[in-house]
Design a protein around this motif. Sequence first.
Motif, PDB file in Angstrom:
ATOM      1  N   PHE A  65       0.831  -1.110  -0.141  1.00  0.00           N
ATOM      2  CA  PHE A  65      -0.209  -0.056   0.021  1.00  0.00           C
ATOM      3  C   PHE A  65       0.777   1.295  -0.170  1.00  0.00           C
ATOM      4  O   PHE A  65       0.433   2.295   0.480  1.00  0.00           O
ATOM      5  CB  PHE A  65      -0.903  -0.015   1.001  1.00  0.00           C
ATOM      6  CG  PHE A  65      -1.975  -1.200   1.169  1.00  0.00           C
ATOM      7  CD1 PHE A  65      -2.992  -1.207   0.217  1.00  0.00           C
ATOM      8  CD2 PHE A  65      -1.730  -2.269   2.143  1.00  0.00           C
ATOM      9  CE1 PHE A  65      -3.808  -2.207   0.490  1.00  0.00           C
ATOM     10  CE2 PHE A  65      -2.398  -3.286   2.016  1.00  0.00           C
ATOM     11  CZ  PHE A  65      -3.551  -3.572   1.052  1.00  0.00           C
ATOM     12  N   GLY A  66       2.020   1.032  -0.450  1.00  0.00           N
ATOM     13  CA  GLY A  66       2.791   2.302  -0.652  1.00  0.00           C
ATOM     14  C   GLY A  66       3.986   2.266   0.698  1.00  0.00           C
ATOM     15  O   GLY A  66       3.793   1.411   1.566  1.00  0.00           O
ATOM     16  N   THR A  67       4.900   2.992   0.496  1.00  0.00           N
ATOM     17  CA  THR A  67       5.830   3.114   1.732  1.00  0.00           C
ATOM     18  C   THR A  67       5.314   3.807   2.913  1.00  0.00           C
ATOM     19  O   THR A  67       4.009   4.295   3.034  1.00  0.00           O
ATOM     20  CB  THR A  67       6.900   4.363   1.173  1.00  0.00           C
ATOM     21  OG1 THR A  67       6.456   5.685   1.372  1.00  0.00           O
ATOM     22  CG2 THR A  67       7.490   3.973   0.169  1.00  0.00           C
ATOM     23  N   PRO A  68       5.959   3.607   4.073  1.00  0.00           N
ATOM     24  CA  PRO A  68       5.453   4.103   5.342  1.00  0.00           C
ATOM     25  C   PRO A  68       4.902   5.561   5.460  1.00  0.00           C
ATOM     26  O   PRO A  68       3.809   6.137   5.917  1.00  0.00           O
ATOM     27  CB  PRO A  68       6.237   3.728   6.610  1.00  0.00           C
ATOM     28  CG  PRO A  68       6.935   2.561   5.956  1.00  0.00           C
ATOM     29  CD  PRO A  68       6.984   2.714   4.369  1.00  0.00           C
ATOM     30  N   ALA A  69       5.907   6.306   4.935  1.00  0.00           N
ATOM     31  CA  ALA A  69       5.554   7.783   4.835  1.00  0.00           C
ATOM     32  C   ALA A  69       4.375   8.047   3.931  1.00  0.00           C
ATOM     33  O   ALA A  69       3.750   9.007   4.233  1.00  0.00           O
ATOM     34  CB  ALA A  69       6.915   8.377   4.438  1.00  0.00           C
ATOM     35  N   GLU A  70       4.032   7.460   2.690  1.00  0.00           N
ATOM     36  CA  GLU A  70       3.273   7.739   1.859  1.00  0.00           C
ATOM     37  C   GLU A  70       1.751   7.494   2.601  1.00  0.00           C
ATOM     38  O   GLU A  70       0.875   8.046   2.231  1.00  0.00           O
ATOM     39  CB  GLU A  70       3.113   6.964   0.742  1.00  0.00           C
ATOM     40  CG  GLU A  70       4.695   7.229  -0.212  1.00  0.00           C
ATOM     41  CD  GLU A  70       4.817   6.361  -1.266  1.00  0.00           C
ATOM     42  OE1 GLU A  70       5.305   6.650  -2.297  1.00  0.00           O
ATOM     43  OE2 GLU A  70       4.128   5.106  -1.256  1.00  0.00           O
ATOM     44  N   ALA A  71       1.788   6.738   3.650  1.00  0.00           N
ATOM     45  CA  ALA A  71       0.391   6.554   4.490  1.00  0.00           C
ATOM     46  C   ALA A  71       0.079   7.716   5.419  1.00  0.00           C
ATOM     47  O   ALA A  71      -1.039   7.653   5.849  1.00  0.00           O
ATOM     48  CB  ALA A  71       0.620   5.125   5.224  1.00  0.00           C
TER      49      ALA A  71
END
Length: 118
Positions: A65-71
């Motif tokens: 679901f994307g990188t952690p920062a993108e969340a």
Amino acid sequence: MATLKIKNIKLGKQGEKQAQAYLKAQGWRILETNWRNPFGEVDIIARKGEVIAFIEVKTRLSDQFGTPAEAVQNSRKLKYIRGANYYFYGKETDFTVRFDIIEIFKGELNHIENAFTA
């Protein structure tokens, strides 16, 4: 489904502990953890010198679901900004305030300084 939520909560708590240990090793003083305010919760508030950082910790085992920062979506960023305003309300501030993200992906920690601005 409940088991997955419990696993995610445990993973998040482990990530927060890893982030705190990292920050302390880097010379940061932890002021607050899991600080609740009317706008939500701030994972870590830390100070180093003349900087106070409001830090969101995101831990992931997969980038499905994307990188952690993108969340960290705009709504979450806004909660942090409002929380910071609430934290300092009525106090004189003579230091730099910034908003960081610590992402932990597959055990690797990445500290993103000034991840977003007010």
